[in-house]
Design a protein around this motif. Sequence first.
Motif: not given
Ligand SMILES: NC(=O)C1=CN([C@@H]2O[C@H](COP(=O)(O)OP(=O)(O)OC[C@H]3O[C@@H](n4cnc5c(N)ncnc54)[C@H](OP(=O)(O)O)[C@@H]3O)[C@@H](O)[C@H]2O)C=CC1
Length: 268
Positions: A12, A80, A124, A192
């Motif tokens: 995202i 955060h 989302g 969702v």
């Molecule tokens: N509201 C909605 O409809 C939707 C919400 N989501 C949610 O959005 C979020 C992101 O999704 P997506 O981008 O696909 O996931 P990804 O796994 O592709 O990316 C998550 C990112 O967040 C980083 N991260 C994880 N924990 C931390 C932390 N504590 N501090 C800083 N950075 C952190 C990860 O770093 P690293 O890889 O280095 O660990 C990675 O860069 C998820 O929680 C997902 O469930 C997703 C789809 C729909």
Amino acid sequence: MLHVSMIGCGAIGLGVMELLKSDPEVAFDVVIVPEAHMEAARPLVFSLAPHARVADRLEEQGQQPDLLIECAGHKAIEEHIIPALKRGIPCMVVSIGALSERGLVEKLEAAAREGKTQVQLLSGAIGAIDALSAARVGGLDSVVYTGRKPPGAWKDTPADGLFDLDNLQTATVIFEGTAREAARLYPKNANVAATLSLAGLGLDHTQVRLLADPGVTENVHHVEAKGAFGGFELTMRGKPLAANPKTSALTVFSVVRALGNRAHALSI
Ligand SMILES: NC(=O)C1=CN([C@@H]2O[C@H](COP(=O)(O)OP(=O)(O)OC[C@H]3O[C@@H](n4cnc5c(N)ncnc54)[C@H](OP(=O)(O)O)[C@@H]3O)[C@@H](O)[C@H]2O)C=CC1
Ligand SMILES: O=C([O-])CC(=O)C(=O)O
């Protein structure tokens, strides 16, 4: 110009930066990732937002962002978002599934109140959140959500052990129950269900059915709501992101819209 700090640079976060890289009214100043992944994140962030700094937290001193947006996951909300709200920084949250943990919504509200600011929960991957939360004002009778995804999207979830996902021939119900139970068992697929619950009848009164369906290639979200306002039915067929098939592309667009609404003169 809206000065934004963003938590997360996964599917995202990177998608959002890509779409906003030529918007003169939005500047990404800081991208927060876990300390161990800062080195790997730097070139990715540099290619999309050359002026942004990669960090493992927001600095407490100095210039504060106009907005902190979470695109990362559960832990990032505790680590955060809550401290930033207490310091008066307006925040947006996309990991709504995380808010199904008991007490977390109340913690967010208390932190925002303490900092005299606001936290916005983004819609989302799902639509009609405006209609559902307006309908709640008049009284809702029922909200039923059906989530249907290709079998591969349920890998590494409890359904993986219960069903032979690689060989499913027909649409199979992998879960039926309340949104709270769905979020407990399928936390990474609960955004969702949790968003609909928070806008509507709450986690214990929103009914959820989840299906693994070899006949679909998209993340299909169906909502049926009834109440004093009348009723609505909505079907969304969300194309998954190549970078993360659990996430629909609309989620990225929803973040871009929300940031645009804060940054631009006209908000819709
Ligand atoms: N509201 C909605 O409809 C939707 C919400 N989501 C949610 O959005 C979020 C992101 O999704 P997506 O981008 O696909 O996931 P990804 O796994 O592709 O990316 C998550 C990112 O967040 C980083 N991260 C994880 N924990 C931390 C932390 N504590 N501090 C800083 N950075 C952190 C990860 O770093 P690293 O890889 O280095 O660990 C990675 O860069 C998820 O929680 C997902 O469930 C997703 C789809 C729909
Ligand atoms: O479609 C999406 O992007 C995500 C999803 O189903 C969920 O987390 O509820």
